[in-house]
Design a protein around this motif. Structure first.
Motif, short mmCIF file in Angstrom:
data_model
loop_
_atom_site.label_atom_id
_atom_site.label_comp_id
_atom_site.label_asym_id
_atom_site.label_seq_id
_atom_site.Cartn_x
_atom_site.Cartn_y
_atom_site.Cartn_z
N MET A 1 0.84 -1.18 0.00
CA MET A 1 0.00 0.00 0.00
C MET A 1 0.89 1.24 0.00
N PHE A 2 0.51 2.20 -0.85
CA PHE A 2 1.23 3.46 -0.95
C PHE A 2 0.28 4.64 -0.75
N ALA A 3 0.77 5.69 -0.13
CA ALA A 3 0.09 6.99 -0.16
C ALA A 3 0.43 7.59 -1.51
N HIS A 4 -0.59 7.96 -2.28
CA HIS A 4 -0.41 8.38 -3.67
C HIS A 4 -0.06 9.85 -3.80
N ALA A 5 1.05 10.14 -4.48
CA ALA A 5 1.42 11.49 -4.91
C ALA A 5 1.25 12.54 -3.81
N VAL A 6 1.81 12.27 -2.65
CA VAL A 6 1.67 13.16 -1.49
C VAL A 6 2.13 14.58 -1.82
N GLY A 7 1.29 15.57 -1.47
CA GLY A 7 1.63 16.97 -1.66
C GLY A 7 1.39 17.50 -3.07
N THR A 8 0.72 16.72 -3.93
CA THR A 8 0.44 17.16 -5.30
C THR A 8 -1.06 17.25 -5.52
N ARG A 9 -1.46 17.61 -6.72
CA ARG A 9 -2.89 17.72 -7.03
C ARG A 9 -3.59 16.36 -7.09
N GLU A 10 -2.83 15.24 -7.10
CA GLU A 10 -3.43 13.90 -7.05
C GLU A 10 -3.39 13.31 -5.64
N ASP A 11 -2.97 14.09 -4.67
CA ASP A 11 -2.86 13.66 -3.28
C ASP A 11 -4.22 13.22 -2.72
N GLY A 12 -4.20 12.30 -1.74
CA GLY A 12 -5.42 11.96 -1.02
C GLY A 12 -5.99 10.59 -1.32
N SER A 67 21.59 -10.00 8.89
CA SER A 67 20.81 -11.13 8.40
C SER A 67 19.32 -10.81 8.33
N LYS A 68 18.88 -9.78 9.03
CA LYS A 68 17.46 -9.39 9.06
C LYS A 68 17.16 -8.09 8.31
N VAL A 69 18.07 -7.13 8.34
CA VAL A 69 17.83 -5.80 7.77
C VAL A 69 18.52 -5.68 6.41
N PHE A 70 17.80 -5.12 5.43
CA PHE A 70 18.34 -4.97 4.09
C PHE A 70 17.86 -3.66 3.47
N VAL A 71 18.57 -3.24 2.43
CA VAL A 71 18.15 -2.09 1.64
C VAL A 71 18.03 -2.54 0.19
N GLU A 72 17.12 -1.88 -0.54
CA GLU A 72 16.93 -2.19 -1.95
C GLU A 72 16.84 -0.90 -2.74
N GLY A 105 13.41 3.13 -3.65
CA GLY A 105 14.34 2.85 -2.57
C GLY A 105 13.56 2.26 -1.42
N SER A 106 14.10 1.23 -0.79
CA SER A 106 13.41 0.56 0.32
C SER A 106 14.39 0.21 1.42
N VAL A 107 13.86 0.20 2.64
CA VAL A 107 14.56 -0.35 3.80
C VAL A 107 13.64 -1.46 4.31
N MET A 118 8.83 -3.84 4.07
CA MET A 118 9.70 -2.78 3.56
C MET A 118 9.01 -1.43 3.59
N ALA A 119 9.72 -0.41 4.00
CA ALA A 119 9.28 0.98 3.82
C ALA A 119 9.86 1.41 2.47
N THR A 120 8.99 1.90 1.58
CA THR A 120 9.40 2.14 0.19
C THR A 120 9.00 3.52 -0.29
N VAL A 121 9.88 4.12 -1.09
CA VAL A 121 9.60 5.34 -1.84
C VAL A 121 9.69 4.98 -3.31
N GLU A 122 8.67 5.37 -4.08
CA GLU A 122 8.61 5.06 -5.52
C GLU A 122 8.43 6.38 -6.28
N HIS A 123 9.21 6.57 -7.34
CA HIS A 123 9.13 7.82 -8.11
C HIS A 123 9.16 7.52 -9.61
N ILE A 124 8.26 8.17 -10.37
CA ILE A 124 8.33 8.12 -11.83
C ILE A 124 8.48 9.54 -12.34
#
Length: 147
Positions: A1-12, A67-72, A105-107, A118-124
């Motif tokens: 699940m992602f919060a969509h386009a936070v802070g833009t006109r598509e936010d919410g 062994s438990k924590v990773f980044v992507e 980017g994910s942790v 994973m906590a993730t940030v996705e950008h296009i």
């Protein structure tokens, strides 16, 4: 699940994300060398309110901090359902063209050999290759299952 386009006109609104991350074609023994070998991914991020959705493919690099924590990190290309015209629609982002460049980017944390979170940030974005480049960034949490 992602919060969509936070802070833009598509936010919410909320996005639902699904992704298949393939195995590495080869696995070097050295952890640093293993990081340099990417995995192919295919996925989609669907907006639940009818705003911009995307279908994407690219490469993912994973590095285990413990062994438990990773980044992507990933990079690839995304086709989207958003606006591409020169005239802006009041409640939509103007993304300029399709396909776009997609990066994440994910942790993450592995609960066991099968389950992770994973906590993730996705950008296009079109990287200023088209006439408009508002870009779209989503923030969220993903649950992973390894077969």
């Amino acid at each position: 699940m992602f919060a969509h386009a936070v802070g833009t006109r598509e936010d919410g609104s909320v996005d639902i994300n699904g992704e298949i991350l393939f195995s590495k074609p080869l696995m070097p023994a050295d952890p640093l060398m293993a990081f340099l070998v990417p995995r192919l991914h295919l996925g989609t991020t669907i907006n639940t309110a009818g705003d911009t959705s995307q279908f994407y493919a690219g490469f993912t690099w994973t590095y285990d901090l413990t062994s438990k924590v990773f980044v992507e990190a990933s990079v690839g290309s995304a086709f989207h359902t958003g606006e591409t015209g020169r005239f802006r629609v009041p409640d939509r982002l103007s993304l300029g063209c399709s396909p776009l460049i997609r990066g994440t980017g994910s942790v993450g944390y592995r609960f066991n050999e099968n389950w992770s979170i994973m906590a993730t940030v996705e950008h296009i974005s079109n990287a200023n290759l088209c006439h408009a480049n508002q870009g779209l960034t989503n923030y969220g949490v993903r649950v992973g299952y390894t077969f």
